[in-house]
Write a protein that holds these residues in place. Structure first.
Motif, PDB file in Angstrom:
ATOM      1  N   LEU A   3       0.954  -1.159  -0.003  1.00 55.78           N
ATOM      2  CA  LEU A   3      -0.016  -0.265   0.100  1.00 55.78           C
ATOM      3  C   LEU A   3       0.862   1.128   0.081  1.00 55.78           C
ATOM      4  CD1 LEU A   3      -2.335  -0.899   2.815  1.00 55.78           C
ATOM      5  CD2 LEU A   3      -2.686  -1.559   0.428  1.00 55.78           C
ATOM      6  N   THR A   4       0.583   2.139  -0.944  1.00 52.04           N
ATOM      7  CA  THR A   4       1.213   3.319  -0.759  1.00 52.04           C
ATOM      8  C   THR A   4       0.260   4.472  -0.247  1.00 52.04           C
ATOM      9  OG1 THR A   4       2.372   2.805  -3.051  1.00 52.04           O
ATOM     10  CG2 THR A   4       2.188   5.398  -2.101  1.00 52.04           C
ATOM     11  N   VAL A   5       0.728   4.864   0.894  1.00 51.49           N
ATOM     12  CA  VAL A   5      -0.045   5.733   1.908  1.00 51.49           C
ATOM     13  C   VAL A   5       0.300   7.249   1.862  1.00 51.49           C
ATOM     14  CG1 VAL A   5      -0.746   5.899   4.221  1.00 51.49           C
ATOM     15  CG2 VAL A   5      -0.541   3.607   3.344  1.00 51.49           C
ATOM     16  N   PRO A  41       6.246   2.467   1.269  1.00 52.54           N
ATOM     17  CA  PRO A  41       5.032   1.773   1.143  1.00 52.54           C
ATOM     18  C   PRO A  41       5.048   0.655   2.241  1.00 52.54           C
ATOM     19  CG  PRO A  41       6.155   1.664  -1.136  1.00 52.54           C
ATOM     20  CD  PRO A  41       7.018   2.263  -0.076  1.00 52.54           C
ATOM     21  N   VAL A  99     -11.032  -1.976   1.163  1.00 54.86           N
ATOM     22  CA  VAL A  99     -10.345  -0.571   1.590  1.00 54.86           C
ATOM     23  C   VAL A  99     -11.526   0.626   1.378  1.00 54.86           C
ATOM     24  CG1 VAL A  99      -8.585   1.073   1.221  1.00 54.86           C
ATOM     25  CG2 VAL A  99      -8.050  -1.286   1.066  1.00 54.86           C
ATOM     26  N   VAL A 103      -3.252   2.256   9.742  1.00 62.01           N
ATOM     27  CA  VAL A 103      -3.322   3.319   8.792  1.00 62.01           C
ATOM     28  C   VAL A 103      -4.774   3.562   8.581  1.00 62.01           C
ATOM     29  CG1 VAL A 103      -2.951   1.948   6.874  1.00 62.01           C
ATOM     30  CG2 VAL A 103      -2.234   4.335   6.809  1.00 62.01           C
ATOM     31  N   ALA A 141      -7.757   4.151   6.212  1.00 63.19           N
ATOM     32  CA  ALA A 141      -8.086   3.562   4.693  1.00 63.19           C
ATOM     33  C   ALA A 141      -8.121   4.653   3.679  1.00 63.19           C
ATOM     34  CB  ALA A 141      -9.315   2.800   4.986  1.00 63.19           C
ATOM     35  N   ARG A 143      -6.298   7.119   3.312  1.00 61.34           N
ATOM     36  CA  ARG A 143      -5.017   7.700   3.028  1.00 61.34           C
ATOM     37  C   ARG A 143      -4.340   6.721   2.108  1.00 61.34           C
ATOM     38  NH1 ARG A 143      -5.096  12.772   4.215  1.00 61.34           N
ATOM     39  NH2 ARG A 143      -5.001  13.335   6.503  1.00 61.34           N
ATOM     40  N   VAL A 144      -5.024   5.629   1.670  1.00 64.98           N
ATOM     41  CA  VAL A 144      -4.307   4.675   0.864  1.00 64.98           C
ATOM     42  C   VAL A 144      -4.334   5.366  -0.702  1.00 64.98           C
ATOM     43  CG1 VAL A 144      -4.192   2.292  -0.318  1.00 64.98           C
ATOM     44  CG2 VAL A 144      -4.942   2.656   2.086  1.00 64.98           C
ATOM     45  N   ARG A 182      -2.452   3.877  -3.228  1.00 62.47           N
ATOM     46  CA  ARG A 182      -2.100   2.756  -4.475  1.00 62.47           C
ATOM     47  C   ARG A 182      -2.243   1.476  -3.632  1.00 62.47           C
ATOM     48  NH1 ARG A 182       0.734   2.454  -9.643  1.00 62.47           N
ATOM     49  NH2 ARG A 182       1.685   0.233  -9.767  1.00 62.47           N
ATOM     50  N   ILE A 183      -2.629   0.337  -4.430  1.00 62.31           N
ATOM     51  CA  ILE A 183      -2.468  -0.891  -3.933  1.00 62.31           C
ATOM     52  C   ILE A 183      -1.947  -1.804  -5.119  1.00 62.31           C
ATOM     53  CG2 ILE A 183      -3.798  -3.061  -3.398  1.00 62.31           C
ATOM     54  CD1 ILE A 183      -5.997  -0.982  -2.366  1.00 62.31           C
TER      55      ILE A 183
END
Length: 77
Positions: A11-13, A19, A42, A58, A60, A62-63, A65-66
């Motif tokens: 996950l890119t947050v 990540p 998510v 974290v 959710a 704020r995610v 990219r997955i």
């Protein structure tokens, strides 16, 4: 429903320099279907937090990219 495949997602947050990884058991072994299922999970969390093991979480929303990293077959009973 069995959840015998352990999928790992990256996950890119927003706000984090690196990540993070998130693991989830699912009943599917297909990476595209697993990624779609996880992305929908998510999205449903909205302002809730996703747990990152026992020591963190974290938000959710704020995610950004997955990415699907890997899949392992879990134990069969």
């Amino acid at each position: 429903m069995e959840h015998r495949f352990l999928h790992t997602f990256r996950l890119t947050v927003e706000g984090l320099a690196e990540p993070i990884e998130f693991k989830m058991f699912l009943e599917v072994d297909d990476s595209a279907e697993a990624t779609d299922t996880f992305a929908k999970y998510v999205a449903r969390q909205e302002d809730d937090f996703l747990p990152l093991g026992e020591t963190g979480a974290v938000r959710a929303n704020r995610v950004l990219r997955i990415d699907h990293v890997r899949m392992e077959e879990g134990p069969t009973n």
